[in-house]
Design a protein around this motif. Structure first.
Motif, mmCIF file in Angstrom:
data_model
loop_
_atom_site.group_PDB
_atom_site.id
_atom_site.type_symbol
_atom_site.label_atom_id
_atom_site.label_comp_id
_atom_site.label_asym_id
_atom_site.label_seq_id
_atom_site.Cartn_x
_atom_site.Cartn_y
_atom_site.Cartn_z
ATOM 1 N N LEU A 1 0.833 -1.211 0.000
ATOM 2 C CA LEU A 1 0.000 0.000 0.000
ATOM 3 C C LEU A 1 0.863 1.253 0.000
ATOM 4 C CD1 LEU A 1 -2.760 -1.005 2.600
ATOM 5 C CD2 LEU A 1 -2.956 -0.965 0.110
ATOM 6 N N PHE A 2 2.009 1.200 0.683
ATOM 7 C CA PHE A 2 2.915 2.337 0.778
ATOM 8 C C PHE A 2 3.498 2.715 -0.580
ATOM 9 C CE2 PHE A 2 7.114 4.186 2.061
ATOM 10 C CZ PHE A 2 6.610 5.262 2.771
ATOM 11 N N ASN A 3 3.426 1.808 -1.537
ATOM 12 C CA ASN A 3 3.977 2.053 -2.869
ATOM 13 C C ASN A 3 2.901 2.081 -3.953
ATOM 14 O OD1 ASN A 3 7.058 2.059 -2.547
ATOM 15 N ND2 ASN A 3 6.472 0.242 -1.409
ATOM 16 N N MET A 4 1.675 2.393 -3.568
ATOM 17 C CA MET A 4 0.563 2.510 -4.518
ATOM 18 C C MET A 4 0.110 3.965 -4.553
ATOM 19 S SD MET A 4 -1.494 -0.999 -3.457
ATOM 20 C CE MET A 4 -2.761 -0.788 -4.723
ATOM 21 N N PRO A 5 0.730 4.798 -5.395
ATOM 22 C CA PRO A 5 0.494 6.245 -5.338
ATOM 23 C C PRO A 5 -0.953 6.644 -5.600
ATOM 24 C CG PRO A 5 1.693 5.654 -7.334
ATOM 25 C CD PRO A 5 1.687 4.441 -6.459
ATOM 26 N N GLU B 1 5.622 12.045 -3.647
ATOM 27 C CA GLU B 1 6.990 11.541 -3.691
ATOM 28 C C GLU B 1 7.143 10.484 -4.788
ATOM 29 O OE1 GLU B 1 10.165 9.118 -0.799
ATOM 30 O OE2 GLU B 1 8.250 9.824 -0.012
ATOM 31 N N LEU B 2 6.099 9.696 -5.010
ATOM 32 C CA LEU B 2 6.182 8.597 -5.973
ATOM 33 C C LEU B 2 5.961 9.052 -7.416
ATOM 34 C CD1 LEU B 2 4.261 5.812 -4.009
ATOM 35 C CD2 LEU B 2 6.719 5.897 -4.481
ATOM 36 N N ILE B 3 5.028 9.997 -7.652
ATOM 37 C CA ILE B 3 4.698 10.348 -9.042
ATOM 38 C C ILE B 3 4.869 11.824 -9.363
ATOM 39 C CG2 ILE B 3 3.085 8.419 -9.194
ATOM 40 C CD1 ILE B 3 0.791 10.449 -9.115
ATOM 41 N N GLY B 4 5.252 12.663 -8.402
ATOM 42 C CA GLY B 4 5.491 14.070 -8.685
ATOM 43 C C GLY B 4 4.296 14.959 -8.388
ATOM 44 N N ALA B 5 4.573 16.264 -8.239
ATOM 45 C CA ALA B 5 3.538 17.222 -7.841
ATOM 46 C C ALA B 5 2.514 17.463 -8.944
ATOM 47 C CB ALA B 5 4.182 18.546 -7.434
ATOM 48 N N ASN B 6 2.967 17.584 -10.217
ATOM 49 C CA ASN B 6 2.033 17.858 -11.301
ATOM 50 C C ASN B 6 0.989 16.764 -11.429
ATOM 51 O OD1 ASN B 6 2.949 20.327 -12.060
ATOM 52 N ND2 ASN B 6 3.974 19.660 -13.934
ATOM 53 N N PHE C 1 -0.817 11.954 0.905
ATOM 54 C CA PHE C 1 -0.521 12.884 -0.181
ATOM 55 C C PHE C 1 0.981 13.071 -0.345
ATOM 56 C CE2 PHE C 1 0.079 17.103 -2.064
ATOM 57 C CZ PHE C 1 -0.707 16.985 -3.194
ATOM 58 N N ASN C 2 1.689 13.250 0.766
ATOM 59 C CA ASN C 2 3.141 13.430 0.677
ATOM 60 C C ASN C 2 3.805 12.229 0.009
ATOM 61 O OD1 ASN C 2 2.743 15.816 2.015
ATOM 62 N ND2 ASN C 2 3.688 15.177 3.929
#
Length: 326
Positions: free
Chosen positions: A31-35, A269-274, A264-265
């Protein structure tokens, strides 16, 4: 052992590697790696924030609500995070200017300004204007880091805005042109600009555990709000102690703060702000669905149309990596 086979590693290093592999294979590790799931969880938690802020504005002054929200959130996580935070502090200290900027804009200023604005405007306006946050994130990403978006992603942003407008405008986006905005809406826009800066500068956050990071940002946010909270009290604005007020503070502390900011943070972190910021377009969608299920409001055709536009737009905007200017 057969000839040519590599010996199996033993000792502390192999034990550590096996432990880390087991953590990644565990359900929390996956779950921690499912953006996308993380970002959906965050916006789901935030969907009720504007409604609650508007509902209790007569009972809880805006700065008091912000201060109590982050203070309670900090008390909830601190027993579980203080040791790790102390371990990560040397790394955090090297990035303290960025951490201060992130804490001031995303923790102290953003939510407090939203609650203050909701004393002077409607929750409807808050839901509408909140859809500008993803656009602001795109603009600030370009201004500060020269990050651009692909044409397909820009199309996704446009579709998301249309979808959110259909829901807020109850089927007629042009009806939004007749809404009379007021000074409270200008405060909302300042708040959303603060959040745009917060989301964009998350890429510069120190590489520490997410729980250490939110512990430090929550602490700084509370410290920044404390003197302003005392000033508010001196003007006689004190929160009322009743069940709706207590319930509102518990919700914004547990769900809109701890859970939402952690998710959200990590998603950004995984896929970027945009890409991650486009999920904020889903807040009017979730807010409408919450009103149907929890407040007994009726579901209309424009909810379905808005969900389709917004969902497809978020998919287009978030599914591909943003192009970077060279």
């Amino acid at each position: 052992m057969s000839e040519g086979s590599s010996p199996r590693k033993t000792g502390p290093e192999s034990g550590t590697a096996e432990t880390e592999g087991a953590v990644k294979r565990s359900l929390p590790g996956r779950l921690f790696n499912m953006p996308y799931l993380l970002l959906l969880t965050a916006v789901l938690c935030w969907s009720g924030n504007v409604v609650i802020g508007r509902a209790v504005y007569e009972d809880v002054p805006p700065i008091a609500l912000g201060f109590m929200r982050w203070s309670l959130a900090l008390l909830i996580i601190l027993p579980f995070t203080w040791r790790r935070t102390l371990q990560d502090w040397p790394v955090i200290r090297r990035s303290l200017p960025v951490v201060l900027l992130i804490s001031a804009t995303g923790i102290a200023a953003f939510n407090t300004l939203v609650y203050f604005a909701l004393n002077h405007t409607l929750a409807l306006h808050g839901a509408l204007l909140q859809s500008t946050i993803p656009v602001l994130i795109v603009v600030f990403s370009f201004v500060f880091f020269r990050e651009t978006m692909t044409p397909k992603q820009l199309l996704g942003v446009g579709l998301s805005i249309v979808g959110a407008s259909i829901i807020v405008g109850q089927g007629n986006p042009l009806a939004l042109l007749s809404i009379q905005f007021n000074p409270g809406d200008m405060i909302l826009m300042i708040a959303f600009c603060c959040y745009g800066v917060y989301a964009v500068f998350l890429r510069k956050r120190p590489q520490v555990h997410p729980l250490s990071f939110i512990t430090v940002t929550f602490t700084i946010g509370v410290a920044l709000l404390f003197p302003v909270f005392l000033l508010e009290l001196t003007f006689g604005r004190q929160p009322s102690a009743n069940l709706p007020t207590i319930g509102a503070v518990l919700y914004v502390a547990c769900f809109a703060s701890v859970l939402a900011y952690f998710c959200f943070n990590r998603g950004v972190e995984l896929i970027g702000a945009n890409r991650g910021g486009q999920f904020i377009h889903l807040i009017p969608v979730f807010g409408s669905l919450m009103a149907v299920f929890f407040l007994g409001e009726q579901l209309h055709w424009y909810h379905g149309v808005g969900v389709v536009f917004t969902g497809f737009g978020v998919y287009l905007a978030a599914i591909q990596k943003a192009a970077r200017a060279r």
